[in-house]
Design an enzyme around this catalytic site. Structure first.
Site, short mmCIF file in Angstrom:
data_model
loop_
_atom_site.label_atom_id
_atom_site.label_comp_id
_atom_site.label_asym_id
_atom_site.label_seq_id
_atom_site.Cartn_x
_atom_site.Cartn_y
_atom_site.Cartn_z
N THR A 1 -23.83 -18.90 14.51
CA THR A 1 -24.78 -19.95 14.20
C THR A 1 -26.18 -19.36 14.16
OG1 THR A 1 -25.03 -20.52 16.53
CG2 THR A 1 -23.33 -21.69 15.30
N GLU B 1 -19.45 -24.23 12.10
CA GLU B 1 -18.24 -24.54 12.86
C GLU B 1 -17.16 -25.22 12.03
OE1 GLU B 1 -21.66 -24.62 15.90
OE2 GLU B 1 -21.36 -25.15 13.79
N LYS C 1 -37.58 -42.34 18.90
CA LYS C 1 -37.41 -43.59 19.65
C LYS C 1 -38.79 -44.18 19.93
CE LYS C 1 -34.49 -45.72 23.10
NZ LYS C 1 -33.46 -45.50 24.16
N TRP D 1 -34.91 -47.16 17.35
CA TRP D 1 -34.72 -45.88 16.69
C TRP D 1 -35.31 -45.88 15.27
CZ3 TRP D 1 -33.43 -42.21 19.88
CH2 TRP D 1 -32.61 -42.49 20.97
#
Length: 542
Positions: free
Chosen positions: A187, A332, A440, A445
């Site tokens: 990664t 992944e 937030k 949100w």
């Protein structure tokens, strides 16, 4: 009762054997680091890959040991894809855009036995070599005439073409266990140390089948495929394997990824399909506009790695008649998870509604299952409104990181992607944020991705990044960072007014900061964590 069918393992080398036998004359074109154009066929590729497999054996590389590559997209890199994996060792593609400290960590962690590198990366190799113990051999991917003078590497440096010339192409690909490791990719490691994802032959072949399907990347022998997405990053999204499977022409761009170079290569080689991240396509579109050019053969482009702005989709489709396939995946996931391919009833939607569909990351390819869950872990409905953590599972999804035997990232058999997403009734997934990027404000949100998409609709915006900044009253508020197009006179008030009627009032950013550029990571993604650190107190200090 068992079925009475042949048992043949799914192996990476079988892709090359198929390409050589059934598409042997198909062309592979590479723009080389040396500056010229190289052409040869799948038959040539297969012959040289066998010679390199013999060369790896001559270097003492054993089954399961890692063979590192630090290289652009080109035919020599392609040869190593099959020579390493096909012979039973593990192809380990290294990302040259990582910091030298991260590269040294990865090479040492993977215990690479040898590292092959393009000449471009000689300075990087010279910096890394003293920091690592594992590789005893470095191979410059060039011929004898172009071999460099390498400081401190003379005893360890070899020439790629010399290795090829020393060995025969008489080689039988071994019959491996399909579950054995084939390749390794780390990664990008924007935070913490990079983590290694170890693919198997079986997972790679199943991913190749699924990614080539009509409702996935839709590849065939009639295509000329230009993978701009690098071969050092998740195997160029599987396109080198897919091209072998279907017999497509391959066009490799080498190190020249600017808009002018890509446009000229696309036109000269009659490319029909390309794949890359939005930052690369910005340069290509800008060049096409500057010369008032169009694409004579390219009709599809796959855009992933970061959300594709609607303005980019519209530019490709309206001005250039190039269909955009918005895709999503992860290291992944090998990496393809979803592709935004229309269903029949969506084709007749009004254009704005079709763009709204294309802004989504799309529906699962066969083999990938997904769900969204709330904070309590309960699955949320696919209604296009509920947003939750995105979890996936499938035969090409990692279950454990390389070298980390004691810990599994899985949650009850599902891999947590770190994305927050919605899924609609048609199964189309849309990422609303990374879990760490969501804002937030006052207990509610706000999607930074939605804010960015609106900003990109403005004609004067080249790049847009929305981050959360601390606020004395609302805890967090959205802050918009903008790179203006050249010669633009756009002001903060004008851009904020542009949001009126396009988002809820309380979603509208409180401020705009104009910047010269935004930091990009090794795979072309914006490094939001750097911007959050830099501008975290913007509203507190105002």
């Amino acid at each position: 009762m068992q079925g009475l069918m042949m048992q043949q393992p799914l192996l990476v080398a079988s892709l090359l054997m198929h390409a050589e036998r059934h598409h042997g004359t198909q062309e592979i074109v590479s723009r080389r680091v040396e500056g010229d154009i190289h052409r040869y066929s799948y038959r040539d590729l297969a012959q040289r890959a066998r010679r390199m497999a013999n060369a790896l054996a001559g270097l003492g590389i054993q089954a399961g040991e890692r063979v590192g590559t630090l290289a652009w997209n080109g035919y020599r890199h392609m040869e190593l894809y099959f020579a390493a994996s096909g012979s039973g060792s593990v192809l380990h593609t290294l990302n040259p855009r990582l910091h030298v400290d991260q590269l040294a960590y990865i090479i040492e962690h993977a215990q690479d036995r040898v590292v092959f590198f393009d000449l471009t990366f000689l300075p990087l190799i010279e910096s890394v070599a003293p920091r690592v113990k594992s590789p005893k051999v470095f191979v410059a991917m060039t011929d004898r005439a172009h071999m460099p003078q390498a400081h401190g590497l003379s005893s360890m440096l070899m020439c790629y073409e010399d290795l090829i010339d020393l060995h025969s192409d008489a080689y039988e690909w071994p019959l491996l266990d399909e579950n054995s490791a084939s390749s390794l990719c780390y990664t990008s490691g924007t935070t913490g140390n990079p983590k290694g994802v170890l693919y198997s032959h079986r997972s790679t072949l199943l991913h190749t089948y699924a990614a080539a399907l009509p409702d996935s990347l839709n590849c065939s022998a009639r295509d000329a495929i230009l993978p701009v997405v690098p071969m050092f990053h998740v195997n160029a999204w599987g396109l080198p394997y897919i091209a072998c499977m279907v017999g497509a022409k391959l066009v490799f761009p080498g190190p020249a990824l600017d808009g002018k170079s890509l446009y000229e290569l696309i036109e000269a080689e009659q490319v029909t399909l390309s794949a890359g991240v939005p930052t690369v396509w910005q340069g290509l579109l800008a060049h096409a506009d500057a010369i008032e050019g169009s694409f004579s053969t390219m009709r599809r482009t796959i855009i992933g790695g970061a959300p594709c702005p609607t303005a980019m989709t519209a530019a490709f489709q309206n001005r250039h008649r190039v269909d955009v396939l918005h895709a999503w995946g992860m290291t992944e996931l090998s990496p393809v998870g979803t592709v935004c391919s229309f269903k029949t009833h969506q084709l007749s939607l009004p254009v704005d509604e079709r763009y709204a569909v294309q802004a989504k990351q799309g529906r699962s390819v066969f083999g990938i299952d997904m769900k969204i869950v709330g904070p309590d872990g309960a699955e949320l409905p696919w209604d296009g409104n509920a947003a939750g953590d995105l979890l996936v599972r499938g035969p090409w999804v990692t279950r454990q990181y390389f070298g980390n035997d004691d810990a599994s990232p899985l949650r009850d058999g599902w891999f947590p992607t770190g994305d927050v997403a919605k899924i609609d009734r048609d199964g189309f997934m849309q990422i609303t944020d990374r879990s760490k990027d969501v804002i937030k404000s006052g207990g509610e949100w706000i999607s930074s991705a939605d804010i960015e998409n609106v900003a990109y609709l403005h004609a004067d915006v080249a790049s847009a990044v929305c981050i959360a900044a601390r606020h004395p009253k609302w805890d967090e508020r959205p802050l918009l960072l903008i790179v203006k197009k050249p010669d633009s006179a756009l002001t903060e008030d004008e851009l904020l007014a542009f949001f009126d009627g396009r988002v809820a009032k309380w979603w509208k950013p409180d401020a705009v900061v104009f910047v010269e550029s935004v930091p990009l990571g090794a795979t072309g993604k914006v490094l939001k964590h750097q911007l959050r650190e830099q501008y975290a107190d913007h509203y507190l200090s105002a």
